[in-house]
Design a protein around this motif. Structure first.
Motif, PDB file in Angstrom:
ATOM      1  N   ILE A  58       0.139  16.759  12.012  1.00 55.18           N
ATOM      2  CA  ILE A  58       0.047  16.195  10.675  1.00 55.18           C
ATOM      3  C   ILE A  58      -0.015  14.686  10.801  1.00 55.18           C
ATOM      4  O   ILE A  58       0.737  14.074  11.565  1.00 55.18           O
ATOM      5  CB  ILE A  58       1.220  16.647   9.789  1.00 55.18           C
ATOM      6  CG1 ILE A  58       1.029  16.121   8.362  1.00 55.18           C
ATOM      7  CG2 ILE A  58       2.560  16.238  10.369  1.00 55.18           C
ATOM      8  CD1 ILE A  58       1.955  16.781   7.348  1.00 55.18           C
ATOM      9  N   GLU A  59      -0.956  14.087  10.095  1.00 59.47           N
ATOM     10  CA  GLU A  59      -1.176  12.633  10.109  1.00 59.47           C
ATOM     11  C   GLU A  59      -0.870  12.075   8.725  1.00 59.47           C
ATOM     12  O   GLU A  59      -1.389  12.585   7.715  1.00 59.47           O
ATOM     13  CB  GLU A  59      -2.625  12.324  10.486  1.00 59.47           C
ATOM     14  CG  GLU A  59      -3.021  12.851  11.855  1.00 59.47           C
ATOM     15  CD  GLU A  59      -4.511  13.049  12.035  1.00 59.47           C
ATOM     16  OE1 GLU A  59      -4.943  13.273  13.177  1.00 59.47           O
ATOM     17  OE2 GLU A  59      -5.247  13.017  11.013  1.00 59.47           O
ATOM     18  N   ASN A  60      -0.046  11.057   8.679  1.00 60.99           N
ATOM     19  CA  ASN A  60       0.366  10.470   7.408  1.00 60.99           C
ATOM     20  C   ASN A  60       0.147   8.965   7.437  1.00 60.99           C
ATOM     21  O   ASN A  60       0.472   8.310   8.429  1.00 60.99           O
ATOM     22  CB  ASN A  60       1.849  10.743   7.153  1.00 60.99           C
ATOM     23  CG  ASN A  60       2.191  12.215   7.189  1.00 60.99           C
ATOM     24  OD1 ASN A  60       1.916  12.939   6.248  1.00 60.99           O
ATOM     25  ND2 ASN A  60       2.775  12.666   8.301  1.00 60.99           N
ATOM     26  N   ALA A  61      -0.394   8.426   6.365  1.00 57.06           N
ATOM     27  CA  ALA A  61      -0.581   6.982   6.238  1.00 57.06           C
ATOM     28  C   ALA A  61      -0.212   6.559   4.820  1.00 57.06           C
ATOM     29  O   ALA A  61      -0.582   7.226   3.845  1.00 57.06           O
ATOM     30  CB  ALA A  61      -2.023   6.596   6.540  1.00 57.06           C
ATOM     31  N   VAL A  62       0.536   5.460   4.721  1.00 55.36           N
ATOM     32  CA  VAL A  62       0.994   4.951   3.429  1.00 55.36           C
ATOM     33  C   VAL A  62       0.768   3.447   3.391  1.00 55.36           C
ATOM     34  O   VAL A  62       1.051   2.745   4.372  1.00 55.36           O
ATOM     35  CB  VAL A  62       2.498   5.246   3.204  1.00 55.36           C
ATOM     36  CG1 VAL A  62       2.970   4.637   1.886  1.00 55.36           C
ATOM     37  CG2 VAL A  62       2.765   6.731   3.224  1.00 55.36           C
ATOM     38  N   SER A  63       0.242   2.952   2.294  1.00 52.83           N
ATOM     39  CA  SER A  63       0.194   1.508   2.068  1.00 52.83           C
ATOM     40  C   SER A  63       0.774   1.225   0.687  1.00 52.83           C
ATOM     41  O   SER A  63       0.497   1.933  -0.272  1.00 52.83           O
ATOM     42  CB  SER A  63      -1.241   0.976   2.167  1.00 52.83           C
ATOM     43  OG  SER A  63      -2.067   1.549   1.187  1.00 52.83           O
ATOM     44  N   TRP A  64       1.596   0.192   0.612  1.00 55.49           N
ATOM     45  CA  TRP A  64       2.320  -0.117  -0.623  1.00 55.49           C
ATOM     46  C   TRP A  64       2.356  -1.618  -0.820  1.00 55.49           C
ATOM     47  O   TRP A  64       2.678  -2.368   0.105  1.00 55.49           O
ATOM     48  CB  TRP A  64       3.741   0.438  -0.548  1.00 55.49           C
ATOM     49  CG  TRP A  64       4.573   0.180  -1.772  1.00 55.49           C
ATOM     50  CD1 TRP A  64       4.163   0.180  -3.069  1.00 55.49           C
ATOM     51  CD2 TRP A  64       5.979  -0.098  -1.801  1.00 55.49           C
ATOM     52  NE1 TRP A  64       5.212  -0.081  -3.912  1.00 55.49           N
ATOM     53  CE2 TRP A  64       6.344  -0.253  -3.167  1.00 55.49           C
ATOM     54  CE3 TRP A  64       6.961  -0.218  -0.810  1.00 55.49           C
ATOM     55  CZ2 TRP A  64       7.643  -0.538  -3.550  1.00 55.49           C
ATOM     56  CZ3 TRP A  64       8.256  -0.496  -1.194  1.00 55.49           C
ATOM     57  CH2 TRP A  64       8.603  -0.655  -2.553  1.00 55.49           C
ATOM     58  N   GLN A  65       2.011  -2.050  -2.019  1.00 56.85           N
ATOM     59  CA  GLN A  65       2.100  -3.464  -2.364  1.00 56.85           C
ATOM     60  C   GLN A  65       3.053  -3.592  -3.544  1.00 56.85           C
ATOM     61  O   GLN A  65       2.641  -3.564  -4.705  1.00 56.85           O
ATOM     62  CB  GLN A  65       0.721  -4.040  -2.710  1.00 56.85           C
ATOM     63  CG  GLN A  65       0.760  -5.537  -2.892  1.00 56.85           C
ATOM     64  CD  GLN A  65      -0.620  -6.172  -2.792  1.00 56.85           C
ATOM     65  OE1 GLN A  65      -1.603  -5.489  -2.578  1.00 56.85           O
ATOM     66  NE2 GLN A  65      -0.679  -7.483  -2.960  1.00 56.85           N
ATOM     67  N   PRO A  66       4.343  -3.730  -3.260  1.00 50.58           N
ATOM     68  CA  PRO A  66       5.324  -3.793  -4.353  1.00 50.58           C
ATOM     69  C   PRO A  66       5.190  -5.041  -5.212  1.00 50.58           C
ATOM     70  O   PRO A  66       5.650  -5.058  -6.350  1.00 50.58           O
ATOM     71  CB  PRO A  66       6.672  -3.758  -3.628  1.00 50.58           C
ATOM     72  CG  PRO A  66       6.380  -4.220  -2.233  1.00 50.58           C
ATOM     73  CD  PRO A  66       4.991  -3.783  -1.939  1.00 50.58           C
ATOM     74  N   SER A  67       4.610  -6.112  -4.658  1.00 56.25           N
ATOM     75  CA  SER A  67       4.395  -7.325  -5.429  1.00 56.25           C
ATOM     76  C   SER A  67       3.128  -8.010  -4.929  1.00 56.25           C
ATOM     77  O   SER A  67       2.534  -7.590  -3.930  1.00 56.25           O
ATOM     78  CB  SER A  67       5.594  -8.279  -5.291  1.00 56.25           C
ATOM     79  OG  SER A  67       5.654  -8.804  -3.974  1.00 56.25           O
ATOM     80  N   LYS A  68       2.725  -9.065  -5.602  1.00 56.45           N
ATOM     81  CA  LYS A  68       1.528  -9.785  -5.196  1.00 56.45           C
ATOM     82  C   LYS A  68       1.680 -10.381  -3.809  1.00 56.45           C
ATOM     83  O   LYS A  68       0.689 -10.563  -3.088  1.00 56.45           O
ATOM     84  CB  LYS A  68       1.219 -10.907  -6.203  1.00 56.45           C
ATOM     85  CG  LYS A  68       0.686 -10.434  -7.538  1.00 56.45           C
ATOM     86  CD  LYS A  68       0.407 -11.612  -8.448  1.00 56.45           C
ATOM     87  CE  LYS A  68      -0.638 -12.541  -7.865  1.00 56.45           C
ATOM     88  NZ  LYS A  68      -0.969 -13.655  -8.780  1.00 56.45           N
ATOM     89  N   ARG A  69       2.900 -10.650  -3.393  1.00 60.29           N
ATOM     90  CA  ARG A  69       3.110 -11.396  -2.159  1.00 60.29           C
ATOM     91  C   ARG A  69       3.603 -10.529  -1.000  1.00 60.29           C
ATOM     92  O   ARG A  69       3.568 -10.975   0.143  1.00 60.29           O
ATOM     93  CB  ARG A  69       4.101 -12.532  -2.398  1.00 60.29           C
ATOM     94  CG  ARG A  69       3.738 -13.345  -3.632  1.00 60.29           C
ATOM     95  CD  ARG A  69       4.010 -14.813  -3.462  1.00 60.29           C
ATOM     96  NE  ARG A  69       3.364 -15.558  -4.545  1.00 60.29           N
ATOM     97  CZ  ARG A  69       2.162 -16.067  -4.459  1.00 60.29           C
ATOM     98  NH1 ARG A  69       1.460 -15.911  -3.360  1.00 60.29           N
ATOM     99  NH2 ARG A  69       1.636 -16.728  -5.471  1.00 60.29           N
ATOM    100  N   PHE A  70       4.002  -9.326  -1.285  1.00 57.66           N
ATOM    101  CA  PHE A  70       4.591  -8.493  -0.246  1.00 57.66           C
ATOM    102  C   PHE A  70       3.801  -7.195  -0.125  1.00 57.66           C
ATOM    103  O   PHE A  70       3.520  -6.535  -1.131  1.00 57.66           O
ATOM    104  CB  PHE A  70       6.048  -8.200  -0.584  1.00 57.66           C
ATOM    105  CG  PHE A  70       6.793  -7.473   0.511  1.00 57.66           C
ATOM    106  CD1 PHE A  70       6.695  -7.876   1.832  1.00 57.66           C
ATOM    107  CD2 PHE A  70       7.593  -6.388   0.207  1.00 57.66           C
ATOM    108  CE1 PHE A  70       7.376  -7.209   2.836  1.00 57.66           C
ATOM    109  CE2 PHE A  70       8.294  -5.721   1.200  1.00 57.66           C
ATOM    110  CZ  PHE A  70       8.177  -6.134   2.519  1.00 57.66           C
ATOM    111  N   SER A  71       3.422  -6.832   1.087  1.00 58.22           N
ATOM    112  CA  SER A  71       2.689  -5.577   1.312  1.00 58.22           C
ATOM    113  C   SER A  71       3.247  -4.873   2.545  1.00 58.22           C
ATOM    114  O   SER A  71       3.677  -5.520   3.502  1.00 58.22           O
ATOM    115  CB  SER A  71       1.192  -5.844   1.481  1.00 58.22           C
ATOM    116  OG  SER A  71       0.940  -6.663   2.613  1.00 58.22           O
ATOM    117  N   LEU A  72       3.211  -3.542   2.496  1.00 58.57           N
ATOM    118  CA  LEU A  72       3.692  -2.706   3.590  1.00 58.57           C
ATOM    119  C   LEU A  72       2.666  -1.628   3.880  1.00 58.57           C
ATOM    120  O   LEU A  72       2.026  -1.091   2.970  1.00 58.57           O
ATOM    121  CB  LEU A  72       5.017  -2.032   3.210  1.00 58.57           C
ATOM    122  CG  LEU A  72       6.268  -2.895   3.086  1.00 58.57           C
ATOM    123  CD1 LEU A  72       7.368  -2.106   2.359  1.00 58.57           C
ATOM    124  CD2 LEU A  72       6.761  -3.323   4.451  1.00 58.57           C
ATOM    125  N   SER A  73       2.500  -1.298   5.152  1.00 54.65           N
ATOM    126  CA  SER A  73       1.684  -0.144   5.522  1.00 54.65           C
ATOM    127  C   SER A  73       2.349   0.540   6.702  1.00 54.65           C
ATOM    128  O   SER A  73       2.995  -0.114   7.537  1.00 54.65           O
ATOM    129  CB  SER A  73       0.257  -0.568   5.883  1.00 54.65           C
ATOM    130  OG  SER A  73       0.244  -1.395   7.035  1.00 54.65           O
TER     131      SER A  73
END
Length: 779
Positions: free
Chosen positions: A632-647
């Motif tokens: 199983i392959e999982n990928a997530v990207s999240w930008q909780p605010s204009k200045r902070f991003s997570l992947s």
């Protein structure tokens, strides 16, 4: 004339504005090439003007961006150049972006952003979020932000991909565990196809090399997981990697430069890179050219105690890319793509275990040179009922290498120089239905022919004691196609396949100089069909689920060993194939700020091509095994605010033999044994924070982890089992972007590949801690 009112557009359009003072007469704009939406957002931030557009209408459209000091109107015109859109001034004074009169859908492919990436994995431009298969696309912006330069920087951290870093140019890329070795490619075709602009760079026969491409001035990289036998053909059992270079702009002069300076732990010298790209419209809107030049000089960090030299594993690379585009008419475009890559390695990249940290021990520095040249011509045209694509490519490769075989012979100093050459010619024609219809379809034909000459000599104490050469020819003819039927606006089914016909001939000659040569010649023919079928349900633009069945194949070959009395060595080995079943979900939440991809798969690998040993020690290949790969392959990207991003991504993989296998050297592999290099767990995370300051400073933290695996079928040596941390920080200073970086922050000796050679254990590590500074400039 088209009429717009502000009230009418509010319901159907995206309206963007900033509460800033009115724009000055002229302003400084620096908006990079990318999606038209991102370019318009950047324009609004700088100019303070209100712009209205239909989100659905501009989705997937590429903008060349703009750079320079100019009026807001001139900047907006530059952003819209070559997009098929123009400016309409509403009577209220607001600006609307509308399709230019007589313009159809833009033929330019979109530069990817995080949520809507246009890819050509299906041989047509489609949004990544709508493709019913496992595709990861990495955009130019992402590559630049992560400081990516070659394979180790962008392949290793992707879901479902195992990168067995060894000698640059012959490192393995394995997808979903479909591979039988961690060091050097398998005999015959590889299991992962590598392409640039759809032209294969991996070898259809014996592996010479695959250029470790620098991604400077690349529009994106598409990584297709799972077999790609229908549209890409042979040697894509696990999947394919396709580099897409930046297109030629027929309207704007564009220029970019980049330079880096860095030091590698264990080395005593600094390395550097210098890169430049230039786009020139020779005849406005008709003829243009784009040129890219790259120079790398990587320092060594391994000391060879046998030759007495320090920092021997240096690497120097010169690369050139040339794109020429001629817009013959509104319906037809003719393009040329030229590629040249010349890599020179000062010594091997494998350390010897047990003799000290980052040490080698050979009687000579094992130097290698790889040269690859590609010439590709394409004609694209709109025939009304379909778009036509014709492509022809000529690829030539050359390798020179010299290896120390003294440990193998166990006697006087012995070296083996190799001088392989290859020449491939391919041609493909395809027709693709226009736009989205009730039935979308694609049909094509393919022809490929490759010849290789692989000579070497064994030299002992300066005297040639053995000569060996192989001549190899392969011809492939294929017909492929697929069709998608839209049952409803939310439900569609796709079916297709590829029929292939292969012919392979070889001639092997070997023996002592002056003595009669042993000659082994062989010929093999194979044909088959690789099907593909999928069903996809997309109840909204933010959610899609799909199920896919696909098949891939790899060409067989001819064994090169001389006859042995009392042992029946098979003359040929046949094709092997995989059957892939997968379920996937693609979702976007929180207005697209949270994107989730998850895919579960089961792969059945049959008739595996495996190297076996005869009683006299000669190796040969047979179709001797079967295996399965589930995960199983999982990928997530999240930008909780204009200045902070997570992947982040996380992959679980179980790749095992499904029946007991004897290797012929007394080793028996029991059912359930893991495939080499198949890490059970792998994953990576990236976090970026951008500060609200004029110079746009940012900090990026990256982490990658792989669990342990064995390096070969008959070995207990371990690879993997490490974590790798990196940190990057940068600022924007006018037209210059400055980035400082530290990779392998903890200076970990993570094993990526290994092999036994004589009594020595050759081990390859991730690159030691590297500290550097890069400067990027755009006109």
């Amino acid at each position: 004339m088209m009429r717009f009112t502000t009230q009418g557009l509010l319901a159907a359009c995206c309206i963007v504005a900033l509460a800033t003072p009115a724009a000055a007469q002229t302003q400084s704009y620096r908006i990079p090439a990318g999606t038209l939406k991102s370019a318009l957002d950047g324009y609004v931030r700088i100019s303070g003007k209100q712009v209205m557009y239909k989100v659905d209408e501009i989705r997937g459209v590429h903008s060349p961006g703009v750079s320079g000091t100019m009026t807001p109107d001139a900047a907006l015109r530059a952003i819209l150049s070559d997009t098929g859109f123009t400016i309409y001034a509403d009577p209220s004074g607001a600006l609307a972006i509308v399709r230019a009169p007589g313009a159809g859908a833009s033929t330019a492919e979109a530069s990817p952003d995080s949520n809507d990436i246009i890819v050509t994995a299906s041989k047509r431009g489609e949004s990544l979020r709508t493709i019913a298969s496992s595709v990861t696309a990495v955009s130019e912006e992402q590559l630049t932000a992560n400081g990516a330069q070659n394979f180790k920087d962008y392949i290793a951290g992707l879901p479902g991909v195992q990168f067995q870093q060894s000698t640059p140019g012959i490192s393995n890329v394995t997808i979903r565990g479909i591979g039988t070795a961690t060091i050097y490619p398998d005999q015959g075709q590889s299991t992962t196809g590598i392409y640039i602009n759809d032209v294969p760079l991996s070898d259809p026969g014996f592996a010479l090399s695959v250029p470790d491409l620098d991604v400077f001035d690349m529009q994106r990289i598409e990584v297709l997981r799972g077999p790609q036998g229908t549209l890409f053909g042979a040697a894509t059992l696990g999947g394919a990697v396709n580099y897409i270079s930046n297109p030629v702009s027929l309207s704007d002069v564009q220029a970019r430069g980049q330079t880096s300076l860095y030091g590698i732990g264990g080395g005593s010298k600094l390395g550097y890179s210098v890169k430049a790209a230039l786009n020139i419209p020779i005849v406005q809107d008709t003829l243009g050219v784009r040129m890219t030049a790259i120079r790398h000089a990587d320092p060594g960090y391994l000391d060879n105690v046998g030759s007495g030299d320090r920092d021997t594993n240096t690497r120097k690379v010169d690369g050139l890319r040339l794109n020429v585009l001629w817009k013959i008419s509104d319906a037809f475009r003719l393009s040329y793509f030229g590629f040249y890559d010349h890599a020179r390695l000062g010594d091997g990249f494998g350390a010897f275990a047990g003799i000290g940290d980052l040490k080698r021990d050979t009687i000579i520095n094992e130097k290698t040179t790889f040269t690859t040249k590609v010439n590709n011509v394409k004609l694209d045209g709109n025939l009304g009922f379909a778009t036509l694509g014709l492509s022809a490519a000529d690829t030539r490769k050359a390798q020179y290498s010299i290896a120390d075989y003294t440990p193998y012979y166990g006697g006087p100093p012995t070296v083996v120089p190799n001088y392989p050459r290859s020449h491939s010619r391919i041609a493909e024609a395809r027709l693709v239905s226009p736009g989205r219809q009730k039935v979308d379809w694609l049909v094509g034909v393919y022809y490929g022919r490759t010849s290789e000459h692989y000579p070497n000599s064994t030299i002992q104490d300066g005297v040639v004691i053995y000569d060996y050469s192989v001549d190899y020819r392969q011809t492939e003819k294929s017909v492929f196609g697929e069709a998608t039927y839209h049952l409803t606006d939310t439900l569609r089914i796709t079916g297709g396949g590829r029929y292939y016909d292969l012919e392979i001939t070889t001639l092997t000659q070997q023996g002592a100089p002056g003595a009669p040569k042993d000659s082994v010649g062989g010929r093999q023919q194979a044909h088959g069909f690789s099907p593909k079928a999928s069903i996809a349900y997309a109840p909204s633009k933010s959610l899609m689920v799909y199920a896919l069945l696909s098949k891939g194949f790899r060409a067989g070959g001819v064994n090169l060993t001389p006859a042995l009395n009392g042992f029946s060595t098979p003359a040929n080995y046949g094709s092997d194939s995989v059957l892939n079943y997968e379920l996937g979900i693609r979702g976007a939440l929180l207005d697209g700020r949270l994107v989730i991809d998850s895919t579960a798969y089961y792969v059945d690998w049959s008739d595996i091509q495996i190297g076996l040993l005869r009683p006299d020690g000669y190796a040969y290949v047979a179709n001797a095994g079967s295996a399965r790969s589930t995960g199983i392959e999982n990928a997530v990207s999240w930008q909780p605010s204009k200045r902070f991003s997570l992947s982040a991504n996380l992959t679980y993989l179980s790749a095992q033999l499904t029946k007991t296998l004897a290797l012929g050297n007394g080793t028996v592999l029991e059912k359930g044994r893991n495939l080499p290099g198949a890490y059970h767990w792998s994953g990576s995370q990236t976090a970026t924070y951008r500060f609200d300051l004029a110079s746009e400073p940012y900090v990026t933290l990256q982490h990658q982890h792989v669990s342990r695996a064995t390096d070969d079928f008959d070995s207990e040596q371990v690879v993997g089992g490490y974590s790798n941390f990196s940190v990057r920080s940068g600022v924007q200073l006018g037209k210059f972007a400055v980035q400082a970086f530290v990779t392998n922050l903890t200076d970990k000796r993570g094993r990526t590949a290994s092999a036994s050679f004589g009594e020595n254990q050759l081990v390859y590590y991730i690159q030691p801690r590297t500290i550097g500074l890069s400067i990027d400039w755009k006109m």
